[in-house]
Design an enzyme around this catalytic site. Structure first.
Site, short mmCIF file in Angstrom:
data_model
loop_
_atom_site.label_atom_id
_atom_site.label_comp_id
_atom_site.label_asym_id
_atom_site.label_seq_id
_atom_site.Cartn_x
_atom_site.Cartn_y
_atom_site.Cartn_z
N SER A 71 0.84 -1.19 0.00
CA SER A 71 0.00 0.00 0.00
C SER A 71 0.89 1.25 0.00
O SER A 71 1.64 1.46 -0.94
CB SER A 71 -0.97 -0.03 1.19
OG SER A 71 -2.00 0.92 1.01
N ASP A 146 -9.01 -4.83 -6.01
CA ASP A 146 -8.60 -3.84 -5.00
C ASP A 146 -9.39 -2.54 -5.20
O ASP A 146 -9.24 -1.88 -6.22
CB ASP A 146 -7.10 -3.56 -5.14
CG ASP A 146 -6.53 -2.73 -4.00
OD1 ASP A 146 -7.30 -2.01 -3.35
OD2 ASP A 146 -5.31 -2.79 -3.79
N HIS A 178 -7.63 -5.33 -1.32
CA HIS A 178 -6.41 -4.59 -1.00
C HIS A 178 -5.46 -5.39 -0.11
O HIS A 178 -4.25 -5.28 -0.24
CB HIS A 178 -6.75 -3.25 -0.34
CG HIS A 178 -5.57 -2.35 -0.18
ND1 HIS A 178 -4.78 -1.97 -1.25
CD2 HIS A 178 -5.03 -1.75 0.91
CE1 HIS A 178 -3.82 -1.17 -0.83
NE2 HIS A 178 -3.93 -1.02 0.47
#
Length: 201
Positions: A71, A146, A178
């Site tokens: 991320s 995602d 995600h």
């Protein structure tokens, strides 16, 4: 669990280094807000100080430095690799932000303001614009569904690498979001490990 994977990598003979750079929580308001309107800048400076410290020790091989994050950590992985291509031999970037224009407003605009208010900040942190600097082995990994770092991020970076004549590797998890859970999480950490084993060890 990420910490368990880090311990596993240490047991396999890797030096594992984790550092809270500016922008991370639990260090006070000023520390966290140092990245306001310029995501990637202060964090990269801090991480490179960490690399400098690492390389000052004889038990660190400065020619075999790898980096991994997910991320925002994926954003930092690529940021480090395209801004310091001479330092990082291998990187694995999971669910990375590539262009803050594509990111959710709740988090993105809290730190970056809007693209209209902060065009310079958005330009300076746009990793597509530095895809031509990539030299090391880079693996991009995403969940295909995602909703946070949508596939547009990594696909746009791949396109930029093609246009610039640089190379990256790509792996996606069909149905994945995600974060990875269950068998996908096990498979993911096996994949990350194998990438380092193949290209760094």
């Amino acid at each position: 669990n990420l910490r368990r994977w880090e311990m596993y990598m240490a047991q396999r003979g890797y030096v594992v280094f984790v550092m809270d750079n500016r922008g991370t929580q639990f260090h006070g308001k000023e520390y966290e807000q140092a990245i306001h309107r310029q995501c990637g800048k202060a964090e990269m400076e801090d991480q490179m100080k960490g690399i400098e410290w690492l390389c000052s020790h004889e038990w660190v091989d400065a020619d075999r430095i790898g980096v991994h994050g997910w991320s925002f950590g994926g954003f930092m992985t690529i940021t480090l690799m395209v801004n310091h291509p001479e330092v990082f031999k291998v990187g694995v970037a999971g669910g990375p932000v590539i262009d803050w224009n594509y990111y959710e407003v709740m988090y993105g605009e809290r730190y970056m303001d809007t693209p209209e208010q902060n065009p310079e900040g958005y330009k300076n942190s746009n990793l597509r614009l530095r895809a031509g600097n990539l030299k090391g082995r880079l693996q991009l990994i995403i969940g295909y569904n995602d909703p946070v770092c949508v596939p547009q991020h990594t696909l746009s970076f791949i396109r930029a690498c093609i246009d610039a004549g640089t190379q990256c590797d790509y792996f996606l998890y069909p149905g994945g979001e995600h974060n990875m859970y269950g068998k996908d999480a096990v498979h993911l950490h096996e994949r990350i490990t194998r990438y380092f084993e193949d290209y760094l060890k």
